[in-house]
Design a protein around this motif. Structure first.
Motif, mmCIF file in Angstrom:
data_model
loop_
_atom_site.group_PDB
_atom_site.id
_atom_site.type_symbol
_atom_site.label_atom_id
_atom_site.label_comp_id
_atom_site.label_asym_id
_atom_site.label_seq_id
_atom_site.Cartn_x
_atom_site.Cartn_y
_atom_site.Cartn_z
ATOM 1 N N ALA A 145 -3.664 0.832 -4.044
ATOM 2 C CA ALA A 145 -4.047 -0.385 -3.315
ATOM 3 C C ALA A 145 -4.404 -1.473 -4.308
ATOM 4 C CB ALA A 145 -5.210 -0.085 -2.371
ATOM 5 N N ARG A 161 -7.128 -4.812 -3.944
ATOM 6 C CA ARG A 161 -7.948 -4.662 -2.754
ATOM 7 C C ARG A 161 -9.332 -4.175 -3.139
ATOM 8 N NH1 ARG A 161 -2.192 -4.241 -2.060
ATOM 9 N NH2 ARG A 161 -1.646 -4.598 0.134
ATOM 10 N N VAL A 188 -11.934 0.877 -3.223
ATOM 11 C CA VAL A 188 -10.830 0.820 -4.180
ATOM 12 C C VAL A 188 -11.399 0.503 -5.553
ATOM 13 C CG1 VAL A 188 -8.673 -0.319 -4.800
ATOM 14 C CG2 VAL A 188 -9.250 0.037 -2.387
ATOM 15 N N ASP A 191 -5.034 -2.406 5.083
ATOM 16 C CA ASP A 191 -6.078 -3.242 4.475
ATOM 17 C C ASP A 191 -6.501 -4.373 5.404
ATOM 18 O OD1 ASP A 191 -3.894 -4.846 4.483
ATOM 19 O OD2 ASP A 191 -3.838 -5.184 2.316
ATOM 20 N N THR A 198 -13.030 4.334 5.912
ATOM 21 C CA THR A 198 -12.929 3.267 4.915
ATOM 22 C C THR A 198 -13.117 3.850 3.524
ATOM 23 O OG1 THR A 198 -13.769 1.661 6.515
ATOM 24 C CG2 THR A 198 -13.844 1.065 4.189
ATOM 25 N N LEU A 209 0.843 -1.195 0.000
ATOM 26 C CA LEU A 209 0.000 0.000 0.000
ATOM 27 C C LEU A 209 0.878 1.243 0.000
ATOM 28 C CD1 LEU A 209 -2.598 -1.123 2.674
ATOM 29 C CD2 LEU A 209 -3.016 -0.923 0.231
ATOM 30 N N HIS A 224 0.046 -2.448 6.156
ATOM 31 C CA HIS A 224 -0.189 -1.002 6.151
ATOM 32 C C HIS A 224 0.974 -0.316 5.433
ATOM 33 C CE1 HIS A 224 2.890 -0.465 9.255
ATOM 34 N NE2 HIS A 224 2.368 -1.539 9.837
ATOM 35 N N HIS A 241 -11.284 -2.733 -0.386
ATOM 36 C CA HIS A 241 -11.446 -1.631 0.554
ATOM 37 C C HIS A 241 -10.133 -1.423 1.281
ATOM 38 C CE1 HIS A 241 -15.764 -2.097 -0.093
ATOM 39 N NE2 HIS A 241 -15.601 -3.395 0.176
ATOM 40 N N VAL A 242 -9.863 -0.202 1.668
ATOM 41 C CA VAL A 242 -8.723 0.133 2.514
ATOM 42 C C VAL A 242 -9.198 1.096 3.587
ATOM 43 C CG1 VAL A 242 -6.954 -0.207 0.741
ATOM 44 C CG2 VAL A 242 -8.051 2.025 0.971
ATOM 45 N N THR A 243 -8.408 1.193 4.630
ATOM 46 C CA THR A 243 -8.714 2.090 5.747
ATOM 47 C C THR A 243 -7.660 3.165 5.811
ATOM 48 O OG1 THR A 243 -9.753 0.295 6.975
ATOM 49 C CG2 THR A 243 -9.089 2.233 8.224
#
Length: 773
Positions: free
Chosen positions: A206, A209, A230, A252, A227, A185, A256, A211-213
């Motif tokens: 990303a 993926r 992606v 994710d 959130t 990431l 990180h 979703h990522v935070t």
């Protein structure tokens, strides 16, 4: 083979078939489970369930172990001695228990061994496989298991193509567990600085993926999480307005990114600019601080040192004028640099900080560069181009100026020969003034230059200033021309006639002045009218008018003496001219030396003493003293007149002899040129006709001069002279006529060639027109 060996052989073959069947079953189970889990973990579903890949492998290994246990059990059960012997008895129609009994008694005694051998011999004759149906059944079940394994492997390949990320997770279960098998990431191109109060836009990489935070924390605040969806491996976020430094991290669930710090800064500006000027060393001027905000006027070559600060860290600072960029060195918030002032212009500021271009910059720098003036130089003397002898010494006088200092003065000369060829220039150091103005004289010796008749020596004076650029200036071009032999001969004749004429004129003037002086000495002076005169005085004073007349005669004599000195110089010049013309033989040189000596002896100290006595007597107004001084002066004038008459006669004779010799040499030279021209005309050279015409003109002029000189010699009653000149005159007339005929013939030939060429061109044009028609 014994029965034991026959049964062992059958067991080995049967065990191999059972193991193959077991391996196929195990492979089919593992491949099928791998395909199922690949599809199940695909589309990044394993990211939220990172333990599934490891669980899938545990299940697959367990089932493979079960298959191995089952195979081992099948080998012990179906491939034992008892089972194999039973199958052989059945398939070979043996008595039940016969083969099993033989196996038991084969090693108990001779009878048992003999029975076993008879059975072994019988079975050996029945073929290589004793229980074919059993073997066939086992291999059929192994083939089914192998087919199932192939189908499972093909299914695994299809699942791998459909869900590559699921297969990657299954292939690297530990990496899936730790989250290290995916690309890392990253927060892409995050700005290092952002203006206070503005929004912060972020792009997050990303790959693979869903979703990522995004976790953010402003200085002095807690961490906040959001959130982000992606799309095609990229997520975007917008934060703000930002009023404090922000730390950013993307995760994710398994991994990180690195922490990114974005600092907040106020609106950038450039200011606090200071400049200092260091002037060129040759100006001897102390450095000065230059005021900003107004035009800067400095001499060329001045070193300008600039420093300043900005409200934000700088990446680059420069002053820009057209294509000229003057870069300064940034150092955090400060910058500094220096440059040499070479061009005038308006230099604009251009600065960049971490967040981009800085718009708030100082006013442009108006730079006015004052160029150093080039020096000036001129040749004062000779004032004009002049004719010189090849061995002459010429005094060249020059004057130069500069706005600061002159470094050097040089004299540059080059020779141009009579045929137009130029020799390389020669530079001669003149002076090193180290001052703003200079003037001086250099004696230029022409003898080492090897000048020939008709050559020209071009002379220019060059001044170089003391500036770093060593600017130079040249004076006007002075041309010193060595006359041709024809001109030198003509000059010698002219000088001879002039010197003789001046000497005769001076003798006449001296005779007249001597007569006036003698008459004045014999005449009675007019007495002075003075009321103070005493009746008993023995000496009578003369009148002021009579004294002035005596002084006038003395002054006239002094002027005549100066004229005699000039005649002496003319005689020396005549000697030099005849020598340069090649017409000075020993006899003629002796005559000229004697004439110069007579002129030198004519100006005796006694003559000067008598002139002084006359001036003193006239000041006293003493009639007797003036009379006596005039009588003595008249005697000296008589002697001077005789010397002048002798000198004039010698100069006249030398002039005539020099004229005869120069005309004779001229005739020889013309004859030589005529022979060369005739050869050139035979070769068809282009300039031959023009040279023939020039030679004809020279021959005609020579004939006229010879005729005039002959008339002069007859007038002076010089009998030998006309006879010597007759061959030269005849040759000159013949040469003139021959050259005229040659020139006319060459012109006619040229005209005929032109007519022939015109006829050929006309014929060609007619042929072309005929072809066109």
């Amino acid at each position: 083979m014994t029965v034991t060996q026959l049964v062992a052989r059958e067991r080995a073959r049967l065990g191999l078939a059972i193991i193959a069947r077991g391996a196929g079953v195990a492979l089919a189970i593992v491949a099928a489970l791998a395909g199922i889990f690949t599809i199940a973990l695909g589309d990044a579903r394993w990211i939220s369930r990172p333990s599934l890949p490891m669980l899938a492998w545990i299940v697959a290994v367990a089932l493979a172990g079960a298959a191995a246990w089952w195979t081992r059990r099948a080998v012990h059960r179906s491939a034992s001695d008892h089972s194999v012997a039973t199958a052989i008895e059945t398939e070979r129609a043996l008595r039940a228990g016969s083969l099993r009994g033989a196996l038991e008694v084969a090693h108990t005694g001779s009878l048992g061994r003999a029975a076993a051998d008879r059975l072994a011999a019988m079975l050996g004759r029945q073929g290589a496989v004793l229980a074919p149906r059993l073997h066939r059944g086992m291999w059929q079940r192994g083939a089914i298991a192998g087919t199932a394994a192939v189908i499972a492997l093909v299914s695994l390949g299809a699942a791998r193509a459909k869900a590559p990320d699921g297969w990657r997770a299954l292939r690297h279960p530990v990496g899936a567990w730790t989250g290290s098998i995916l690309p890392p990431l990253a927060i892409v191109n995050a700005p290092a600085y952002v203006l206070r109060g503005e929004r912060l836009s972020l792009t997050i990489s990303a790959p693979e993926r869903r979703h990522v935070t995004l976790r953010t924390r402003a200085t002095g605040a807690a961490w906040l999480a959001s959130t982000l969806d992606v799309d095609r491996g990229t997520a975007v976020a917008s934060l703000g307005p930002v009023d404090a430094d922000v730390s950013l991290v993307v995760a994710d669930g398994r991994s990180h990114s690195d922490t990114v710090l974005v600092r907040v800064t106020d609106r950038p500006f450039l200011g606090d600019v200071a400049m200092r000027a260091t002037f060129p060393a040759y100006l001897n001027r102390a450095p000065e601080t230059v005021p900003t905000g107004e035009p800067v006027r400095v001499p060329r070559g001045t070193m300008l040192a600039i420093r300043g600060r900005a409200s934000t860290p700088l990446t680059s600072v420069a002053l820009v004028h057209d294509a000229d960029t003057l870069a300064l060195a940034p150092d955090g918030h400060a910058f500094a640099g220096h440059f040499s002032a070479e061009r005038s212009g308006r230099y604009a500021w251009r600065a960049f900080g971490a967040q981009g271009a800085i718009a708030d910059v100082p006013q442009p720098l108006d730079l006015d560069v004052m160029l150093d003036s080039a020096p000036g130089i001129d040749l004062v003397a000779p004032a004009h181009d002049t004719v010189v002898l090849a061995d002459a010494r010429i005094d060249v006088r020059a004057a130069a100026t500069d706005d600061h200092l002159l470094a050097s003065i040089a004299l540059k000369t080059w020779r141009r020969s009579s045929d137009g060829q130029a020799a390389p220039a020669v530079s001669q150091a003149f002076a090193t003034p180290n001052a703003g103005t200079w003037q001086g004289t250099l004696q230029l010796d022409l003898a080492p230059r090897g000048l020939q008749p008709g050559d020209e020596l071009h002379v220019v004076a060059v001044a170089t200033d003391d500036s770093p650029w060593r600017q130079t200036a040249q004076s006007r071009e002075l041309i010193l021309r060595v006359p041709s032999m024809t001109e030198q001969r003509e000059n010698a004749r002219t000088l001879g006639d002039s010197a003789a004429a001046r000497a005769l004129d001076a003798a006449k003037q001296e005779k007249q002045l001597q007569q006036k002086t003698s008459d004045a000495a014999k005449s009675r002076p007019t007495p002075a009218k003075s009321s103070d005169a005493k009746s008993g005085a023995t000496e009578k004073p003369m009148s002021f008018q009579s004294a002035e007349q005596a002084r006038a005669m003395a002054k006239e004599q002094e002027k005549l003496q100066e004229q005699i000195r000039q005649i002496q110089k003319n005689a020396a010049d005549l000697e030099k001219a005849l020598k340069a013309a090649g017409a000075l033989d020993s006899s003629l040189e002796k005559q000229l030396r004697e004439a110069q000596q007579l002129l030198k002896e004519a100006l005796t100290p006694e003559m000067q003493q008598q002139l002084d006595d006359v001036m003193k007597a006239t000041q006293k107004l003493s009639a007797e003293d003036v009379k006596k001084a005039l009588e003595n002066l008249a005697e000296q004038q008589k002697r001077l007149k005789e010397q002048l008459e002798k000198s004039a006669e010698m100069l006249k004779r030398a002039a005539m002899e020099g004229a005869m010799q120069t005309l004779k040499d001229e005739a020889k030279e013309i004859a030589k040129k005529e022979r060369e021209n005739a050869a050139a005309q035979e070769k068809g050279e282009q300039n031959a006709a023009k040279q023939a015409k020039d030679l004809a003109d020279r021959s005609r002029d020579l004939s006229q001069q010879v005729q005039k000189l002959g008339q002069r010699l007859e007038k002076e009653k010089a009998e030998a002279g006309p006879q010597k000149l007759k061959p030269a005159q005849q040759n000159a007339q013949k040469s003139s006529e021959a050259m005229q005929r040659a020139a006319q013939k060459a012109a006619e030939n040229k005209q005929q060639q032109g007519e022939k060429q015109g006829e050929k061109q006309g014929e060609k044009q007619g042929e072309k027109q005929g072809e066109k028609q």
